[in-house]
Design a protein around this motif. Structure first.
Motif, mmCIF file in Angstrom:
data_model
loop_
_atom_site.group_PDB
_atom_site.id
_atom_site.type_symbol
_atom_site.label_atom_id
_atom_site.label_comp_id
_atom_site.label_asym_id
_atom_site.label_seq_id
_atom_site.Cartn_x
_atom_site.Cartn_y
_atom_site.Cartn_z
ATOM 1 N N THR A 60 0.560 -0.851 -0.267
ATOM 2 C CA THR A 60 -0.063 -0.022 -0.331
ATOM 3 C C THR A 60 0.823 1.281 -0.071
ATOM 4 O O THR A 60 1.621 1.454 0.926
ATOM 5 N N THR A 62 0.162 3.896 1.391
ATOM 6 C CA THR A 62 -0.143 4.440 2.254
ATOM 7 C C THR A 62 1.642 5.021 3.170
ATOM 8 O O THR A 62 1.105 5.715 4.018
ATOM 9 N N VAL A 235 4.619 -12.558 0.983
ATOM 10 C CA VAL A 235 4.701 -13.242 2.884
ATOM 11 C C VAL A 235 3.498 -14.527 2.673
ATOM 12 O O VAL A 235 2.791 -14.511 1.414
ATOM 13 N N TYR A 243 1.727 -12.770 -0.826
ATOM 14 C CA TYR A 243 0.645 -11.764 -0.589
ATOM 15 C C TYR A 243 2.369 -10.628 -0.714
ATOM 16 O O TYR A 243 3.321 -10.918 0.024
ATOM 17 N N GLU A 245 4.624 -7.908 0.508
ATOM 18 C CA GLU A 245 4.311 -7.162 1.200
ATOM 19 C C GLU A 245 5.093 -5.776 1.003
ATOM 20 O O GLU A 245 4.780 -4.587 1.965
ATOM 21 N N GLU B 35 -5.912 -8.514 -3.149
ATOM 22 C CA GLU B 35 -4.945 -8.146 -2.381
ATOM 23 C C GLU B 35 -5.415 -7.411 -1.252
ATOM 24 O O GLU B 35 -6.249 -6.588 -1.532
ATOM 25 N N VAL B 36 -4.595 -8.256 0.088
ATOM 26 C CA VAL B 36 -5.639 -7.725 1.638
ATOM 27 C C VAL B 36 -6.073 -6.047 1.345
ATOM 28 O O VAL B 36 -6.691 -5.313 1.313
ATOM 29 N N TRP B 37 -5.049 -5.067 0.643
ATOM 30 C CA TRP B 37 -4.695 -4.097 0.299
ATOM 31 C C TRP B 37 -5.901 -3.269 -0.404
ATOM 32 O O TRP B 37 -6.270 -2.132 -0.092
ATOM 33 N N SER B 196 -1.737 -12.089 6.426
ATOM 34 C CA SER B 196 -0.636 -10.920 7.039
ATOM 35 C C SER B 196 -2.161 -10.468 7.198
ATOM 36 O O SER B 196 -2.749 -9.984 5.669
ATOM 37 N N GLY B 198 -1.215 -7.012 6.207
ATOM 38 C CA GLY B 198 -1.000 -5.824 5.472
ATOM 39 C C GLY B 198 -0.959 -4.024 6.399
ATOM 40 O O GLY B 198 -1.760 -3.932 7.491
ATOM 41 N N ARG B 199 0.256 -3.372 6.337
ATOM 42 C CA ARG B 199 -0.215 -2.708 7.111
ATOM 43 C C ARG B 199 -1.179 -1.890 7.196
ATOM 44 O O ARG B 199 -1.795 -1.015 7.973
ATOM 45 N N LYS B 200 -2.332 -1.603 6.779
ATOM 46 C CA LYS B 200 -2.668 -0.735 5.787
ATOM 47 C C LYS B 200 -4.076 -1.050 6.950
ATOM 48 O O LYS B 200 -4.565 0.061 7.810
ATOM 49 N N GLU B 239 4.399 -8.030 12.713
ATOM 50 C CA GLU B 239 2.965 -7.611 12.620
ATOM 51 C C GLU B 239 2.647 -8.439 13.728
ATOM 52 O O GLU B 239 1.498 -8.021 14.335
#
Lengths: 257, 309
Positions: A60, A62, A235, A243, A245, B35-37, B196, B198-200, B239
């Motif tokens: 992301t 962000t 990941v 994913y 990452e 993807e998760v994001w 994961s 994910g960071r978000k 994480e």
């Protein structure tokens, strides 16, 4: 955090100042240098420093993270040791790596030279306000070099991770594996290195988090190399839900002291 | 040289053909859409007023919730769904209706691979359970809340999950509160289908958890730690540590996960983590008892094929 970065920057400046001072002295007193070189050759002692400026770009956009990494490597006879320091706005990393490279585990064969090294990695990470992680890797490196300047090596380790989380009175223990395979080619002043690994000097996730990496190095002078490294980190490739990452982009300078 | 290039290309093409024919779609090993994001834009808040409503626990400050994991519709392993329906009916035969489950949770891997027919089979499964509950309760407030697992994403399965499976998102939260009580519990359902958050999503969870004073229950497909083998838990240890730190700081009482298919339990002091035995292999169902007055949560696991009267 800012203080740590300040200290870290000061250490870097100190290291590079020392290096530049050493270079000047070296060119001014050629005789002395020769004597020193002879002495170094007798002791088979060499030193090398790498400095990296890293940018971590997650999937992301962000969030971005910038970090600095410093590696100091010294070799004496068949023992090679590396000490490392890494810092970013989220974490502090300390690294120790010892590699035993005895001559009796080297086998020249035709145009190849096969070798086996024994390796031990010790890594400590402090995630600011979150946790402390200790990584211990025990294993070895097997590889070969060729007359055409190829270097190929694979690594395999037993990996023990211990983690303590702030506020939780329990040590998390992970018994794991770590592995890597690298290919390196040198031609003239250029060097290209690529491979896949489940860990890096400052990166120790679970086994099925492969890092694909490629690095280009260019030797400016006899003892200075600059590198550009791209690490693509996934990941969980084990369950096929992998994913992407993070992508780490690093600009580095390496100096033979 | 030319011969060698042709050989390499042949190996590459044959490999890719092999990958694309696999039912798990190995061709998506490096990348898949959604993807998760991109799946998680926010933590959707379910309330009694939203289209996908939060559960109604009525007047009971102590109530039960069912939890299953790894249902795997489309798997070759025998399903015992009829026996599960009978077991659910049995729960609603209790003369004391405060003992009836208020809602059910499924912790992901609802299908073996991402084909729509399997998602529809799972949908029919949840509708049958809701129908049993509706018959007993006389209303349609009993729901099955589902999150995504890694199998649900295979072969671009997310598109069907998002379309067919209640509550049509895989990152959400709701609050349960007995009528007339000021004590509430918050339930967080996070999307770990990629191994994961994910960071978000982690950032969203962190912000939401620290600003929420209620005791919490945290549900995810991948176990966070669980002392399970390294290839069946969250893979990024940074994480993992951050999630556990958040749980420790924000009154999380229980973490529920699946994925490993075997039972694991870890006591962290202030909270516990339970990894469930799978529905498909062990016919396992968990009965969560929430005591909102005392802010405590206990879990009992039963094998429904053996627990039938």
């Amino acid at each position: 955090m800012n203080n740590i970065k300040l200290i870290f920057s000061s250490v870097l400046i100190l290291v590079f100042s020392t290096f530049l001072f050493a270079q000047e002295n070296a060119s001014a007193t050629e005789i002395e240098t020769e004597t020193t070189s002879e002495s170094a050759a007798e002791n088979k002692f060499s030193q090398h420093v790498d400095f990296y400026q890293a940018l971590f770009v997650p999937a992301t956009v962000t969030y971005e993270m910038v970090g600095e990494q410093l590696l100091y490597t010294a070799k004496w006879n068949f023992i090679e040791g590396t000490a490392g320091l890494g810092v970013s706005n989220e974490r502090l990393d300390l690294l120790g790596h010892v590699s035993l490279q005895p001559d009796f585990l080297r086998l020249p064969l035709g145009g190849y030279c096969f070798y086996l090294n024994l390796d031990e990695y010790l890594h400590y990470r402090y995630l600011f306000d979150v946790s402390s992680q200790f990584d211990i890797l025990t294993g070895g490196t097997i590889g070969f070099t060729t007359e055409t300047n190829w270097k190929v090596y694979a690594q395999c380790f037993y990996f023990l991770k211990l983690a303590g989380i702030n506020g939780i009175n329990k040590t998390l223990v992970d018994n794991d594996l770590a592995a890597a395979i690298h290919f390196e080619k040198t031609f003239g002043k250029n060097r290209i290195c690529y491979g896949i690994s489940s860990f890096d000097n400052f990166y120790y996730p679970k086994f099925f988090c492969p890092q694909f990496h490629i690095e280009y190095g260019y030797k400016f002078y006899e003892n200075i190399i600059t590198t550009l490294t791209v690490n693509v980190r996934y990941v969980d490739m084990f369950t096929l839900s992998s994913y992407l990452e993070e992508v780490e982009v690093k600009l580095g300078f390496g100096v033979d002291l | 040289m030319k011969k060698r290039i042709i050989s390499y290309l042949t190996v590459l093409i044959v490999s890719l053909t092999f990958f694309s024919s696999c039912k798990y779609n190995l061709a998506q090993v490096f990348y898949r859409p959604n993807e998760v994001w991109s799946r998680v834009k926010e933590i959707t808040v379910l309330t009694p007023e939203t289209t996908c409503a939060s559960p109604d626990v009525g007047d009971d400050s102590v109530y039960k919730v069912l939890v299953v994991s790894d249902v795997h519709f489309g798997s070759k392993i025998t399903h015992y769904d009829e026996k599960f329906y009978s077991w659910v009916e049995q729960q609603f035969e209790n003369a004391d209706d405060s003992q009836w489950p208020k809602f059910m949770i499924c912790l992901g891997d609802i299908v073996e691979v991402g084909e729509e027919k399997y998602f529809l089979e799972y949908k029919a499964f949840t509708e049958k359970i809701e129908e049993i509950a509706a018959t007993a309760r006389g209303d349609n407030k009993f729901k099955v809340y589902t999150i995504t697992g890694n199998h649900d994403l295979m072969d671009s399965g997310w598109q069907y999950f998002e379309k067919d499976i209640f509550p049509y998102t895989s990152c959400y939260k709701f609050t349960t509160q007995a009528k007339g009580s000021d004590k509430a519990f918050s339930w967080y359902f996070l999307d770990s289908g990629n191994g994961s958050l994910g960071r978000k999503q982690l950032k969203l969870f962190k912000e939401a958890a620290y600003s929420d004073p209620n005791p919490k229950i945290f549900c995810t497909h991948y176990p966070v730690y669980s002392d399970a083998p390294f290839y069946f838990i969250l893979q990024n240890t940074d994480e993992r540590d951050e999630i556990l730190k958040i749980c420790n700081d924000t009154k999380v009482k229980q973490i529920y996960g699946g994925h490993y298919h075997e039972y694991r339990h870890v006591d962290y002091g202030k909270f516990e983590e339970n990894s469930l035995e799978s529905y498909i292999d062990y016919q396992n169902v968990g009965i969560i008892t929430v005591d909102s007055e005392n802010e405590s949560v206990t879990t009992e696991f039963v094998q429904f094929t053996k627990d039938l009267h």
